[in-house]
Motif scaffolding. Structure first.
Motif, mmCIF file in Angstrom:
data_model
loop_
_atom_site.group_PDB
_atom_site.id
_atom_site.type_symbol
_atom_site.label_atom_id
_atom_site.label_comp_id
_atom_site.label_asym_id
_atom_site.label_seq_id
_atom_site.Cartn_x
_atom_site.Cartn_y
_atom_site.Cartn_z
ATOM 1 N N ALA A 193 -8.934 6.885 19.471
ATOM 2 C CA ALA A 193 -9.331 6.817 18.063
ATOM 3 C C ALA A 193 -8.806 8.012 17.283
ATOM 4 C CB ALA A 193 -10.849 6.736 17.957
ATOM 5 N N ALA A 194 -8.822 9.196 17.903
ATOM 6 C CA ALA A 194 -8.319 10.399 17.219
ATOM 7 C C ALA A 194 -6.840 10.263 16.892
ATOM 8 C CB ALA A 194 -8.566 11.623 18.086
ATOM 9 N N GLN A 195 -6.065 9.686 17.824
ATOM 10 C CA GLN A 195 -4.638 9.552 17.536
ATOM 11 C C GLN A 195 -4.389 8.485 16.467
ATOM 12 O OE1 GLN A 195 -1.903 7.275 18.625
ATOM 13 N NE2 GLN A 195 -3.396 5.651 18.989
ATOM 14 N N GLU A 227 -2.539 7.018 11.076
ATOM 15 C CA GLU A 227 -2.715 6.493 9.722
ATOM 16 C C GLU A 227 -2.472 7.572 8.677
ATOM 17 O OE1 GLU A 227 -3.249 3.422 8.481
ATOM 18 O OE2 GLU A 227 -2.882 2.690 10.504
ATOM 19 N N PHE A 228 -2.905 8.791 8.970
ATOM 20 C CA PHE A 228 -2.655 9.875 8.017
ATOM 21 C C PHE A 228 -1.160 10.078 7.838
ATOM 22 C CE2 PHE A 228 -1.690 14.298 7.083
ATOM 23 C CZ PHE A 228 -2.459 14.523 5.950
ATOM 24 N N LYS A 260 -5.692 3.694 -2.335
ATOM 25 C CA LYS A 260 -5.661 5.155 -2.188
ATOM 26 C C LYS A 260 -6.545 5.603 -1.028
ATOM 27 C CE LYS A 260 -3.115 5.206 -5.844
ATOM 28 N NZ LYS A 260 -1.651 5.271 -5.677
ATOM 29 N N SER A 261 -6.570 4.800 0.041
ATOM 30 C CA SER A 261 -7.408 5.124 1.190
ATOM 31 C C SER A 261 -6.740 4.655 2.478
ATOM 32 C CB SER A 261 -8.780 4.456 1.056
ATOM 33 O OG SER A 261 -9.579 4.698 2.194
ATOM 34 N N ILE A 262 -6.776 5.515 3.502
ATOM 35 C CA ILE A 262 -6.240 5.164 4.810
ATOM 36 C C ILE A 262 -7.329 4.708 5.773
ATOM 37 C CG2 ILE A 262 -4.370 6.839 4.561
ATOM 38 C CD1 ILE A 262 -5.923 8.642 6.555
ATOM 39 N N TRP A 263 -8.609 4.801 5.361
ATOM 40 C CA TRP A 263 -9.702 4.623 6.311
ATOM 41 C C TRP A 263 -9.865 3.171 6.737
ATOM 42 C CZ3 TRP A 263 -10.227 8.999 8.287
ATOM 43 C CH2 TRP A 263 -10.119 10.155 7.518
ATOM 44 N N HIS A 290 -7.238 -0.385 13.141
ATOM 45 C CA HIS A 290 -6.487 0.076 14.312
ATOM 46 C C HIS A 290 -7.425 0.332 15.486
ATOM 47 C CE1 HIS A 290 -2.178 1.287 13.175
ATOM 48 N NE2 HIS A 290 -2.133 0.647 14.329
ATOM 49 N N CYS A 291 -8.518 1.042 15.241
ATOM 50 C CA CYS A 291 -9.459 1.358 16.318
ATOM 51 C C CYS A 291 -10.101 0.093 16.869
ATOM 52 C CB CYS A 291 -10.532 2.318 15.807
ATOM 53 S SG CYS A 291 -9.930 3.987 15.444
#
Length: 291
Positions: A195-197, A202-203, A259-262, A268-269
């Motif tokens: 999840a961290a990667q 995404e960032f 305007k959001s990557i979340w 993805h997760c």
């Protein structure tokens, strides 16, 4: 003849002396027109070679775009070579039996992604004149307002994931940490690192590239970011590498729009965890099946 000649002169009036002089000697212009440079200046290697670079550097947005692209190249190099097993072994030589060696290698790989895809571009974006870190599509409001869009995306790909998970190549490749089903600890540590990667991923692609380049390229920043994103999947299975083009375009557009990557992080997760659990289930390796 006289009438014919008169009509021809009426249709094609005589060119004025000023126009005749301009056509005969175009280098001599009057008024505000500047004189043409001499032939020696036009033929000089310095003028022909350096002028395009000077013109490009003077174009609006050239330096921010160049800085973002160079940083992206550096991040990809860090991920490809710095996160390799060979790089880890050079710094930390293998010694003796280590039941968690594979997990350590995966942690090293994730660490390289966090450096190349998150830390480095975040520092560059924060220091780049005229740009702000929040330009990397870090807003939450757009994600909240379009939450059901991302739920729909996950629901749309879920049947495809199930079909692909029935193939032998899928269960051989996933989970990428082969011992994820050994215990609850292995599964949770791996999925946490995974999840961290994805946050860094995404960032980098939907935040740094799409958000950073959108100020200068507009929506064309989306397909630009898709190119390296698709190539990052060359080590994956062909269906996943092919689907990355569609996913990159869709998630890139949504990040540009909201305007959001979340939302992309959540999709993805969710997809990654689903794929790992399906692969473990098909191999009867889920941790709750054997303690």
């Amino acid at each position: 003849m006289g009438a014919s000649g008169g009509s021809r002169r009426a249709i094609f009036p005589r060119i004025s002396r000023k126009k005749r002089d301009r056509r005969a000697n175009p280098s001599h212009v009057s008024g505000t027109h500047a004189a043409s440079p001499p032939d020696s200046q036009l033929d000089s290697p310095q003028a022909t070679e350096l002028r395009p670079l000077v013109d490009a550097a003077a174009a609006p947005g050239f330096w921010p775009v160049a800085a973002i692209c160079v940083t992206a190249c550096a991040g990809l190099l860090i991920n490809e070579y710095g996160g390799s097993e060979g790089a880890y072994q050079q710094l930390f030589p293998f010694s003796g039996a280590d039941p968690y060696l594979v997990l350590r290698l995966k942690a090293w790989w994730v660490g390289s992604i966090l450096v190349g895809f998150l830390a480095l571009p975040a520092i560059v974006m924060a220091l780049l004149p005229g740009n702000r870190l929040r330009d990397c599509n870090l807003g939450v409001r757009g994600f909240r307002e379009h939450f059901w869009v991302y739920v729909g995306l996950y629901g749309a790909v879920l049947p495809l994931i199930w079909i692909v998970s029935l193939t032998p190549s899928f269960t051989q490749f996933y989970p990428m940490y082969e011992q994820a089903g050994r215990s609850w600890a292995d599964l949770l540590m791996w999925e946490g690192m995974y999840a961290a990667q994805f946050i860094a991923l995404e960032f980098f692609f939907r935040g740094f590239l799409v958000g950073g380049l959108a100020r200068h390229l507009g929506i064309f920043a989306v397909p630009v970011a898709v190119l390296p994103y698709m190539m990052l999947h060359f080590t994956k299975l062909l269906p996943e590498a092919s689907a990355s083009v569609v996913a990159g375009l869709v998630l890139g557009y949504l990040a540009w729009k909201t305007k959001s990557i979340w939302g992309g992080v959540c999709v993805h997760c969710a997809v990654a965890v689903t794929m790992d659990l399906l692969a473990l289930a098909h191999k009867s390796q889920l941790p709750w099946l054997h303690g």
